[in-house]
Design a protein around this motif. Sequence first.
Motif, PDB file in Angstrom:
ATOM      1  N   ARG A 232       0.836  -1.212   0.000  1.00 44.15           N
ATOM      2  CA  ARG A 232       0.000   0.000   0.000  1.00 44.15           C
ATOM      3  C   ARG A 232       0.866   1.256   0.000  1.00 44.15           C
ATOM      4  O   ARG A 232       0.543   2.256  -0.652  1.00 44.15           O
ATOM      5  CB  ARG A 232      -0.931  -0.003   1.209  1.00 44.15           C
ATOM      6  N   LYS A 233       1.970   1.195   0.729  1.00 45.74           N
ATOM      7  CA  LYS A 233       2.869   2.347   0.788  1.00 45.74           C
ATOM      8  C   LYS A 233       3.526   2.605  -0.567  1.00 45.74           C
ATOM      9  O   LYS A 233       3.698   3.753  -0.985  1.00 45.74           O
ATOM     10  CB  LYS A 233       3.941   2.095   1.849  1.00 45.74           C
ATOM     11  N   LYS A 234       3.871   1.527  -1.283  1.00 40.60           N
ATOM     12  CA  LYS A 234       4.462   1.691  -2.610  1.00 40.60           C
ATOM     13  C   LYS A 234       3.466   2.301  -3.589  1.00 40.60           C
ATOM     14  O   LYS A 234       3.820   3.119  -4.426  1.00 40.60           O
ATOM     15  CB  LYS A 234       4.943   0.342  -3.137  1.00 40.60           C
ATOM     16  N   LYS A 235       2.196   1.879  -3.489  1.00 37.98           N
ATOM     17  CA  LYS A 235       1.183   2.412  -4.393  1.00 37.98           C
ATOM     18  C   LYS A 235       0.918   3.893  -4.123  1.00 37.98           C
ATOM     19  O   LYS A 235       0.654   4.666  -5.041  1.00 37.98           O
ATOM     20  CB  LYS A 235      -0.109   1.622  -4.257  1.00 37.98           C
ATOM     21  N   LYS A 236       0.960   4.291  -2.857  1.00 37.16           N
ATOM     22  CA  LYS A 236       0.713   5.689  -2.524  1.00 37.16           C
ATOM     23  C   LYS A 236       1.877   6.582  -2.922  1.00 37.16           C
ATOM     24  O   LYS A 236       1.692   7.773  -3.168  1.00 37.16           O
ATOM     25  CB  LYS A 236       0.466   5.837  -1.017  1.00 37.16           C
ATOM     26  N   LYS A 237       3.071   6.028  -2.977  1.00 36.54           N
ATOM     27  CA  LYS A 237       4.255   6.838  -3.271  1.00 36.54           C
ATOM     28  C   LYS A 237       4.231   7.313  -4.708  1.00 36.54           C
ATOM     29  O   LYS A 237       4.009   6.532  -5.628  1.00 36.54           O
ATOM     30  CB  LYS A 237       5.519   6.027  -3.007  1.00 36.54           C
ATOM     31  N   ASN A 238       4.458   8.591  -4.910  1.00 37.39           N
ATOM     32  CA  ASN A 238       4.472   9.179  -6.250  1.00 37.39           C
ATOM     33  C   ASN A 238       5.921   9.288  -6.709  1.00 37.39           C
ATOM     34  O   ASN A 238       6.689  10.086  -6.173  1.00 37.39           O
ATOM     35  CB  ASN A 238       3.818  10.567  -6.231  1.00 37.39           C
ATOM     36  N   PRO A 239       6.326   8.497  -7.719  1.00 34.17           N
ATOM     37  CA  PRO A 239       7.728   8.562  -8.144  1.00 34.17           C
ATOM     38  C   PRO A 239       8.079   9.859  -8.863  1.00 34.17           C
ATOM     39  O   PRO A 239       9.235  10.230  -8.937  1.00 34.17           O
ATOM     40  CB  PRO A 239       7.851   7.363  -9.099  1.00 34.17           C
ATOM     41  N   ASP A 240       7.074  10.556  -9.401  1.00 34.55           N
ATOM     42  CA  ASP A 240       7.326  11.792 -10.117  1.00 34.55           C
ATOM     43  C   ASP A 240       7.301  12.946  -9.123  1.00 34.55           C
ATOM     44  O   ASP A 240       6.243  13.379  -8.683  1.00 34.55           O
ATOM     45  CB  ASP A 240       6.268  11.985 -11.211  1.00 34.55           C
ATOM     46  N   THR A 241       8.457  13.453  -8.768  1.00 33.15           N
ATOM     47  CA  THR A 241       8.567  14.527  -7.773  1.00 33.15           C
ATOM     48  C   THR A 241       8.490  15.906  -8.401  1.00 33.15           C
ATOM     49  O   THR A 241       8.717  16.903  -7.711  1.00 33.15           O
ATOM     50  CB  THR A 241       9.882  14.393  -7.000  1.00 33.15           C
ATOM     51  N   GLY A 242       8.193  15.983  -9.687  1.00 28.24           N
ATOM     52  CA  GLY A 242       8.111  17.281 -10.336  1.00 28.24           C
ATOM     53  C   GLY A 242       9.396  17.613 -11.083  1.00 28.24           C
ATOM     54  O   GLY A 242      10.341  16.830 -11.144  1.00 28.24           O
ATOM     55  N   PHE A 243       9.428  18.804 -11.648  1.00 25.99           N
ATOM     56  CA  PHE A 243      10.569  19.217 -12.466  1.00 25.99           C
ATOM     57  C   PHE A 243      11.736  19.592 -11.561  1.00 25.99           C
ATOM     58  O   PHE A 243      11.642  20.485 -10.731  1.00 25.99           O
ATOM     59  CB  PHE A 243      10.181  20.394 -13.356  1.00 25.99           C
ATOM     60  N   ALA A 244      12.840  18.862 -11.738  1.00 26.16           N
ATOM     61  CA  ALA A 244      14.057  19.187 -10.995  1.00 26.16           C
ATOM     62  C   ALA A 244      15.191  19.552 -11.943  1.00 26.16           C
ATOM     63  O   ALA A 244      16.205  20.091 -11.517  1.00 26.16           O
ATOM     64  CB  ALA A 244      14.482  18.003 -10.120  1.00 26.16           C
ATOM     65  N   GLY A 245      15.037  19.263 -13.218  1.00 24.28           N
ATOM     66  CA  GLY A 245      16.070  19.548 -14.207  1.00 24.28           C
ATOM     67  C   GLY A 245      15.729  18.829 -15.501  1.00 24.28           C
ATOM     68  O   GLY A 245      14.960  17.869 -15.517  1.00 24.28           O
ATOM     69  N   TYR A 246      16.308  19.307 -16.584  1.00 26.32           N
ATOM     70  CA  TYR A 246      15.996  18.709 -17.878  1.00 26.32           C
ATOM     71  C   TYR A 246      16.511  17.284 -17.984  1.00 26.32           C
ATOM     72  O   TYR A 246      15.876  16.432 -18.622  1.00 26.32           O
ATOM     73  CB  TYR A 246      16.575  19.576 -18.998  1.00 26.32           C
ATOM     74  N   ALA A 247      17.655  17.009 -17.360  1.00 24.36           N
ATOM     75  CA  ALA A 247      18.202  15.651 -17.417  1.00 24.36           C
ATOM     76  C   ALA A 247      17.302  14.668 -16.673  1.00 24.36           C
ATOM     77  O   ALA A 247      17.005  13.569 -17.173  1.00 24.36           O
ATOM     78  CB  ALA A 247      19.610  15.633 -16.823  1.00 24.36           C
TER      79      ALA A 247
ATOM     80  N   PHE B 236      15.125  11.617 -18.256  1.00 25.70           N
ATOM     81  CA  PHE B 236      15.308  10.245 -17.782  1.00 25.70           C
ATOM     82  C   PHE B 236      13.980   9.626 -17.345  1.00 25.70           C
ATOM     83  O   PHE B 236      13.703   8.454 -17.633  1.00 25.70           O
ATOM     84  CB  PHE B 236      16.299  10.231 -16.622  1.00 25.70           C
ATOM     85  N   ARG B 237      13.109  10.412 -16.669  1.00 25.17           N
ATOM     86  CA  ARG B 237      11.798   9.905 -16.275  1.00 25.17           C
ATOM     87  C   ARG B 237      10.939   9.585 -17.496  1.00 25.17           C
ATOM     88  O   ARG B 237      10.220   8.581 -17.516  1.00 25.17           O
ATOM     89  CB  ARG B 237      11.085  10.917 -15.376  1.00 25.17           C
ATOM     90  N   GLN B 238      11.028  10.445 -18.513  1.00 27.38           N
ATOM     91  CA  GLN B 238      10.268  10.175 -19.733  1.00 27.38           C
ATOM     92  C   GLN B 238      10.775   8.909 -20.420  1.00 27.38           C
ATOM     93  O   GLN B 238       9.986   8.106 -20.928  1.00 27.38           O
ATOM     94  CB  GLN B 238      10.368  11.366 -20.684  1.00 27.38           C
ATOM     95  N   TYR B 239      12.101   8.723 -20.426  1.00 27.70           N
ATOM     96  CA  TYR B 239      12.659   7.507 -21.026  1.00 27.70           C
ATOM     97  C   TYR B 239      12.171   6.259 -20.298  1.00 27.70           C
ATOM     98  O   TYR B 239      11.781   5.266 -20.923  1.00 27.70           O
ATOM     99  CB  TYR B 239      14.186   7.587 -20.988  1.00 27.70           C
ATOM    100  N   GLN B 240      12.161   6.297 -18.964  1.00 26.59           N
ATOM    101  CA  GLN B 240      11.681   5.156 -18.195  1.00 26.59           C
ATOM    102  C   GLN B 240      10.188   4.910 -18.455  1.00 26.59           C
ATOM    103  O   GLN B 240       9.758   3.753 -18.570  1.00 26.59           O
ATOM    104  CB  GLN B 240      11.914   5.389 -16.703  1.00 26.59           C
ATOM    105  N   ARG B 241       9.408   5.984 -18.539  1.00 28.43           N
ATOM    106  CA  ARG B 241       7.979   5.830 -18.793  1.00 28.43           C
ATOM    107  C   ARG B 241       7.714   5.223 -20.170  1.00 28.43           C
ATOM    108  O   ARG B 241       6.851   4.353 -20.328  1.00 28.43           O
ATOM    109  CB  ARG B 241       7.295   7.185 -18.662  1.00 28.43           C
ATOM    110  N   LEU B 242       8.481   5.655 -21.159  1.00 27.75           N
ATOM    111  CA  LEU B 242       8.292   5.133 -22.509  1.00 27.75           C
ATOM    112  C   LEU B 242       8.754   3.688 -22.632  1.00 27.75           C
ATOM    113  O   LEU B 242       8.131   2.872 -23.317  1.00 27.75           O
ATOM    114  CB  LEU B 242       9.036   6.016 -23.522  1.00 27.75           C
ATOM    115  N   THR B 243       9.865   3.352 -21.959  1.00 23.50           N
ATOM    116  CA  THR B 243      10.352   1.970 -22.049  1.00 23.50           C
ATOM    117  C   THR B 243       9.435   0.995 -21.328  1.00 23.50           C
ATOM    118  O   THR B 243       9.339  -0.168 -21.723  1.00 23.50           O
ATOM    119  CB  THR B 243      11.766   1.870 -21.464  1.00 23.50           C
TER     120      THR B 243
END
Length: 237
Positions: free
Chosen positions: A107-122, A126-133
């Motif tokens: 339940r804790k893993k499901k509640k956790k939001n891996p996307d913490t917002g914009f921190a930098g272009y890199a 990288f998050r977009q690459y992981q989402r697409l793969t």
Amino acid sequence: ILWAFVCVCGSSEQQTEADVSLKREARLRKFRELHFKRNEARKINHQEVVEEDKRLKLPTNWEAKKARLEWEVAEDEKKKECAERGEDYHRVKLLEITAEDAERWERKKKKKNPDTGFAGYAEAQFRQYQRLTRQIRPDMESYEKQREDCGEDFHPTSNSLIHGTHVPSKDGIDRMVEDVEKQIEKRAKYSRRRAYNDDADIDYINERNAKFNKKAERFYGKYTAEIKQNLERGTAV
């Protein structure tokens, strides 16, 4: 009779003196006990003051660090014990986890939001690459067919010339177009840039000045509406 009276008086005086002595000894013993307890309490208070002073001088997260170090030491000992017995440590650890703990962690893993917002272009790339793969579903039939068609060039070397020979399938092109359209739609939805209105009056010289004018209009527009209209008509005094 007189002698008997004198004997009785003497015995009563001796009994009184004995009672007084016993009471004095009881008081002295009680006093010594209280004195001992006071010294013991003073010693304990001094020890507590010293320990509290040590705790205040330690870093703020010392308790968490100490607990973490103790946990790591215990984990290392368990790993050594499992290695000596020839057992897999991860399997032994999983056997010790209860069903309630496992459900709570899930339940804790499901509640956790891996996307913490914009921190930098890199990081965003990288998050977009992981989402697409994660969305890729391999087509094993197409893979085997392409492997047969390419032959030895399927695993190219420095002498292989296969650049430009690959022709994507129609389904692959459709999937790419659909994914790009989804990205464009999502980007337009979450963009915070305000749409530009071509019909609006241009009363600014840059974006900063435009924001300032909007704030001024919001707070003082109703008071300056008549003056602004007179200036636009050219009838201002």
